[in-house]
Design a protein around this motif. Sequence first.
Motif, PDB file in Angstrom:
ATOM      1  N   LEU A   1       0.800  -1.378  -0.017  1.00 51.03           N
ATOM      2  CA  LEU A   1       0.146  -0.237   0.054  1.00 51.03           C
ATOM      3  C   LEU A   1       0.758   1.622   0.054  1.00 51.03           C
ATOM      4  CD1 LEU A   1      -2.847  -0.967   2.646  1.00 51.03           C
ATOM      5  CD2 LEU A   1      -2.927  -1.407   0.126  1.00 51.03           C
ATOM      6  N   SER A   2       1.874   1.324   0.911  1.00 51.18           N
ATOM      7  CA  SER A   2       2.739   2.576   1.132  1.00 51.18           C
ATOM      8  C   SER A   2       3.582   2.858  -0.172  1.00 51.18           C
ATOM      9  CB  SER A   2       3.476   2.433   2.193  1.00 51.18           C
ATOM     10  OG  SER A   2       2.671   2.515   3.340  1.00 51.18           O
ATOM     11  N   THR A   3       4.163   1.697  -0.411  1.00 57.48           N
ATOM     12  CA  THR A   3       4.839   1.709  -1.913  1.00 57.48           C
ATOM     13  C   THR A   3       4.144   2.352  -3.056  1.00 57.48           C
ATOM     14  OG1 THR A   3       6.427  -0.042  -1.212  1.00 57.48           O
ATOM     15  CG2 THR A   3       6.562   0.620  -3.520  1.00 57.48           C
ATOM     16  N   TYR A   4       3.092   1.884  -3.242  1.00 56.10           N
ATOM     17  CA  TYR A   4       2.340   2.321  -4.629  1.00 56.10           C
ATOM     18  C   TYR A   4       1.328   3.406  -4.239  1.00 56.10           C
ATOM     19  CZ  TYR A   4       4.498  -1.544  -7.143  1.00 56.10           C
ATOM     20  OH  TYR A   4       5.562  -2.127  -7.821  1.00 56.10           O
ATOM     21  N   GLN A   5       1.424   3.917  -2.895  1.00 53.79           N
ATOM     22  CA  GLN A   5       0.160   4.920  -2.617  1.00 53.79           C
ATOM     23  C   GLN A   5      -1.116   4.727  -2.668  1.00 53.79           C
ATOM     24  OE1 GLN A   5       1.975   8.745  -4.262  1.00 53.79           O
ATOM     25  NE2 GLN A   5       3.134   8.952  -2.651  1.00 53.79           N
TER      26      GLN A   5
ATOM     27  N   LYS B   1      -4.573   2.347  12.002  1.00 54.39           N
ATOM     28  CA  LYS B   1      -4.114   3.152  10.897  1.00 54.39           C
ATOM     29  C   LYS B   1      -5.400   3.520  10.089  1.00 54.39           C
ATOM     30  CE  LYS B   1      -0.759   1.405   8.731  1.00 54.39           C
ATOM     31  NZ  LYS B   1       0.469   1.315   7.713  1.00 54.39           N
ATOM     32  N   PHE B   2      -5.552   4.671   9.374  1.00 61.15           N
ATOM     33  CA  PHE B   2      -6.595   4.683   8.439  1.00 61.15           C
ATOM     34  C   PHE B   2      -5.983   5.660   7.343  1.00 61.15           C
ATOM     35  CE2 PHE B   2      -7.046   8.065  11.588  1.00 61.15           C
ATOM     36  CZ  PHE B   2      -7.268   9.304  11.050  1.00 61.15           C
ATOM     37  N   GLY B   3      -6.822   5.519   6.085  1.00 61.02           N
ATOM     38  CA  GLY B   3      -6.320   6.608   4.867  1.00 61.02           C
ATOM     39  C   GLY B   3      -6.715   8.048   5.338  1.00 61.02           C
TER      40      GLY B   3
ATOM     41  N   SER C   1       1.329  11.276   3.237  1.00 60.90           N
ATOM     42  CA  SER C   1       0.254  11.761   2.647  1.00 60.90           C
ATOM     43  C   SER C   1      -0.995  10.588   2.453  1.00 60.90           C
ATOM     44  CB  SER C   1       0.418  12.475   1.172  1.00 60.90           C
ATOM     45  OG  SER C   1       1.122  11.399   0.317  1.00 60.90           O
ATOM     46  N   ILE C   2      -0.784   9.404   2.752  1.00 61.44           N
ATOM     47  CA  ILE C   2      -1.783   8.257   2.472  1.00 61.44           C
ATOM     48  C   ILE C   2      -2.245   7.943   3.757  1.00 61.44           C
ATOM     49  CG2 ILE C   2      -1.951   6.076   1.709  1.00 61.44           C
ATOM     50  CD1 ILE C   2      -1.252   8.366  -0.580  1.00 61.44           C
ATOM     51  N   PHE C   3      -1.395   7.786   4.882  1.00 59.60           N
ATOM     52  CA  PHE C   3      -1.911   7.274   5.904  1.00 59.60           C
ATOM     53  C   PHE C   3      -1.712   8.029   7.492  1.00 59.60           C
ATOM     54  CE2 PHE C   3      -0.928   3.703   3.480  1.00 59.60           C
ATOM     55  CZ  PHE C   3      -2.283   3.059   3.113  1.00 59.60           C
ATOM     56  N   THR C   4      -2.643   7.995   8.240  1.00 59.21           N
ATOM     57  CA  THR C   4      -2.546   8.386   9.513  1.00 59.21           C
ATOM     58  C   THR C   4      -2.589   7.561  10.575  1.00 59.21           C
ATOM     59  OG1 THR C   4      -3.710  10.549   8.811  1.00 59.21           O
ATOM     60  CG2 THR C   4      -4.025  10.005  11.185  1.00 59.21           C
TER      61      THR C   4
END
Length: 280
Positions: free
Chosen positions: A111-115, A167-169, A206-209
């Motif tokens: 998920l993080s690598t490909y945003q 975590k969430f988007g 910019s993707i996850f919190t």
Amino acid sequence: MNKFKAYVRKNIVFVSILSVFLVIILGIGIFYITQNQGTTKPAKDPTASDKTPVKKETNISSFSGHFNGEDSINLIWSVDEQKAKVQRLELYYNKNILADVSSLLSYELPLSTYQLTTGTNKFVLKAYLSDGKVITKEADVAVDYVLSPSNTLTPSGDGFLLNFSYKFGTANPVGIPSISYTYGSKGNAAAAKVVYRTTTTNTLDSIFTQAKTEYFLDTSKLADGDYSLNIRYFFKNVDESYDFTIDFTVKKNSGEPNGSANPQPSETPSDENSNTDENQ
């Protein structure tokens, strides 16, 4: 016989006309028969098929994916190659090419690598064929709105601190979870009370919190002994819930109480003897 010949001689005109009519009728009959024979359709073979064989074309026969429940999406596909050959196969996300997958039948996307974000992610598989055509197929993959849920239990005063981390988007806020709980297999914790305290967040990128919601488990009215509770955290905004079982020990006469939490999902708590804190 002589009488017949005599009759013919006397009625030569009548016999001649009759003969002409018979010849005409016979000729018409022969003509009709020969014409019908020429136009009669041959008998149909009952085993013959009415359908013209359909020419199969190269196609993407399947394309699908699933979220692995942790931190990546797995995509799989198959191509039915016919006369037109696949010269190049590309994977797209949000109209952007992710990879050339010509030699592959599956692909994993962290998920993080490909945003990639929570919720629905749309992918497109595009095949370029030797006859100049381009064929495509789409796949929608749903990612849980709440990721990496974990639960900890820490002694604090007359009870315990329950910390639920997740975590969430960033683009898809999930709100503050409500908590409900039922008595577990150890002791009768009817007098225990769980109260919401606070929620803190930290934007990772910019993707996850990253978020942490804290509750206080008040055990001041429980007698000394071993207890367990089935805990459910429910996110109303996205209709997702996460279950845990916590075990704790109350020892009022020997200092601080102690406890532990099971980070693995528990059996779904029943509605019987349940309590809820809506965090409003």
